[in-house]
Design a protein around this motif. Structure first.
Motif, mmCIF file in Angstrom:
data_model
loop_
_atom_site.group_PDB
_atom_site.id
_atom_site.type_symbol
_atom_site.label_atom_id
_atom_site.label_comp_id
_atom_site.label_asym_id
_atom_site.label_seq_id
_atom_site.Cartn_x
_atom_site.Cartn_y
_atom_site.Cartn_z
ATOM 1 N N ARG A 173 -0.971 -16.981 26.152
ATOM 2 C CA ARG A 173 -1.485 -16.545 27.410
ATOM 3 C C ARG A 173 -0.241 -14.993 28.029
ATOM 4 N NH1 ARG A 173 -1.122 -21.215 29.799
ATOM 5 N NH2 ARG A 173 0.515 -21.169 30.666
ATOM 6 N N GLN A 174 0.857 -15.117 27.273
ATOM 7 C CA GLN A 174 1.649 -14.062 27.485
ATOM 8 C C GLN A 174 2.463 -13.802 26.436
ATOM 9 O OE1 GLN A 174 3.632 -14.293 30.613
ATOM 10 N NE2 GLN A 174 2.087 -15.843 31.538
ATOM 11 N N ARG A 175 1.600 -13.597 25.172
ATOM 12 C CA ARG A 175 1.801 -12.532 24.308
ATOM 13 C C ARG A 175 1.730 -10.946 24.229
ATOM 14 N NH1 ARG A 175 -0.687 -10.422 20.191
ATOM 15 N NH2 ARG A 175 0.280 -10.497 18.008
ATOM 16 N N GLY A 176 0.006 -10.698 25.059
ATOM 17 C CA GLY A 176 -0.408 -9.833 25.256
ATOM 18 C C GLY A 176 0.471 -9.038 26.305
ATOM 19 N N GLN A 177 0.854 -9.860 27.007
ATOM 20 C CA GLN A 177 1.726 -9.237 28.352
ATOM 21 C C GLN A 177 3.196 -8.742 27.611
ATOM 22 O OE1 GLN A 177 0.680 -9.620 32.152
ATOM 23 N NE2 GLN A 177 2.841 -8.829 32.238
ATOM 24 N N LEU A 178 3.779 -9.276 27.816
ATOM 25 C CA LEU A 178 5.103 -8.965 26.888
ATOM 26 C C LEU A 178 5.250 -7.655 25.933
ATOM 27 C CD1 LEU A 178 8.248 -10.230 26.661
ATOM 28 C CD2 LEU A 178 7.122 -10.930 24.384
ATOM 29 N N LEU A 179 3.976 -7.913 24.690
ATOM 30 C CA LEU A 179 3.948 -6.388 24.250
ATOM 31 C C LEU A 179 3.640 -5.901 24.526
ATOM 32 C CD1 LEU A 179 4.839 -7.955 22.071
ATOM 33 C CD2 LEU A 179 1.878 -8.305 21.123
ATOM 34 N N ARG A 180 2.524 -5.144 25.798
ATOM 35 C CA ARG A 180 2.937 -4.310 26.746
ATOM 36 C C ARG A 180 3.909 -3.953 27.112
ATOM 37 N NH1 ARG A 180 -2.185 -6.932 27.613
ATOM 38 N NH2 ARG A 180 -1.729 -7.772 29.405
ATOM 39 N N GLU A 181 4.720 -5.192 27.752
ATOM 40 C CA GLU A 181 5.551 -4.592 28.358
ATOM 41 C C GLU A 181 6.453 -4.229 27.740
ATOM 42 O OE1 GLU A 181 5.793 -7.504 32.676
ATOM 43 O OE2 GLU A 181 6.531 -7.980 30.765
ATOM 44 N N VAL A 182 6.526 -4.649 26.691
ATOM 45 C CA VAL A 182 8.195 -3.873 25.656
ATOM 46 C C VAL A 182 7.357 -2.737 24.990
ATOM 47 C CG1 VAL A 182 8.991 -5.713 24.685
ATOM 48 C CG2 VAL A 182 7.099 -4.936 23.464
ATOM 49 N N THR A 183 6.144 -2.030 25.528
ATOM 50 C CA THR A 183 5.474 -0.900 24.303
ATOM 51 C C THR A 183 5.909 0.606 25.909
ATOM 52 O OG1 THR A 183 4.183 -1.892 23.438
ATOM 53 C CG2 THR A 183 3.927 0.266 23.497
ATOM 54 N N ALA A 184 6.075 -0.283 26.772
ATOM 55 C CA ALA A 184 6.456 0.656 27.745
ATOM 56 C C ALA A 184 7.649 0.804 28.845
ATOM 57 C CB ALA A 184 5.393 0.080 29.357
#
Lengths: 193, 193
Positions: free
Chosen positions: B164-175
């Motif tokens: 559930r959280q993988r995509g969210q975290l990856l987007r957040e660290v990119t931002a």
DNA sequence: GGGCCCATGTAATTAGTTACATGATTAT
DNA sequence: ATAATCATGTAACTAATTACATGGGCCC
């Protein structure tokens, strides 16, 4: 991963004393990493020798000098390198689950006490985690939210499982002998009194 | 809890060699307890000295004698006593979560690789656990079912969370930049290309 | 011929914990 | 008065891992 790397990690957020780092370990890493003073103080001393941190002694009234450590550029590089190198292990060491695995060798009261002790402990950790999460929520990095959320998810799942299975296990061990086989009918009758 | 107690635990189900005990550790206790030959063989030798186990050397064709250990009455008493004495601890040591905690210091590719490695590892453990569960399901004691079910519940929860959280975290660290703060608009535009 | 399985054991090393040593301040 | 918090550090100890030592059988 050694205590030195974790100390660098804490110091990457700002200067701290050894004592404060210990508190940070207890508040933030409690669920997945622990370290005592006996490993933190030597780790900081070695980091200073290596040039990963610098130390400023702050005089205290009627107390030992507070030694405030700050991470250096070299320290940041070393931290980054260590995080790149480190393999993602995840190890559980649970005497609790060992005890449950051998449930048939324990009296039901002991079993109930073991489960209840662990339940209280898990609840305690979750409450203190939630508290620190809500206190700092806005300033947390995405990674911190992820790691803390992971802990919360696991604790919730564990508490749910213990709650759901406790009664069932206790009934089952009462109905089986020490080899794990069902007791004879007469025993069941007694147990059901 | 030491390796001696766990060896007694394995031997409480029947006689085994050190090699077989190691396999039992890997199959049954993998999720919550580990031990290497370097601790198992000395543990068995000490248990024999203490009288908790007896050993029968079985000659093997062109191999070292297989030393088959059997638990004694005294050994069973010692096991029971150890299980009564033991405090129910449960400790997680996770370099994986440390890495995620410091996600903002890692390149997104590294972060994705770390999460994916752990996902594969958790799936591997769950499949091998489920397999051994289904193979032995009928003969398991209630406690064994409880402990294995606990592991399964935790692994399921962990895998769900990671998924559930993988995509969210990856987007957040990119931002966010390396301090965990949001990148400026121009950076976001680039990241969003 | 390379790698895993079987099979046991020891020695060197690691990485930590616990206990000790010291001691004022503050809250219950 | 008793415990918790603040504050650092060392020495003894513990409990394990890893690597070494040895070597045939079996599968691909």
């Amino acid at each position: 991963m050694d205590v030195k790397t974790l100390c660098l990690g804490v110091l990457s957020t700002g200067p701290h004393s050894g004592y404060e780092i210990k508190k940070a370990f207890e508040e933030s890493f409690h669920y997945f990493f622990r370290a005592s003073f006996g490993s933190i103080y030597p780790a900081l001393a070695e980091l200073e020798r290596e040039g990963g941190v610098v130390c400023e002694a702050v005089a205290q009234a009627r107390r030992p000098d507070k030694k405030v450590y700050a991470i250096t550029r070299a320290g940041r590089d070393a931290l980054r390198a260590a995080l790149m190198r480190e393999e993602p292990r995840h190890v559980v060491r649970s005497e609790f689950l060992v005890l449950l695995y051998f449930a048939h060798l324990l009296p039901p009261e002991r079993l109930a006490a073991v489960i209840d002790t662990m339940t209280v402990e898990f609840e305690r950790i979750m409450h203190s985690d939630l508290e620190s999460y809500e206190r700092n929520h806005a300033e947390l990095t995405p990674g911190q939210r992820f790691a803390l959320g992971y802990g919360r998810t696991m604790l919730t799942a564990a508490l749910g499982y213990l709650h759901r299975q406790r009664g069932q296990l206790l009934r089952e061990v009462t109905a089986t002998d020490e080899t794990g086989r069902p007791r004879v009918a007469s025993d069941l009758a007694v147990a059901g009194d």
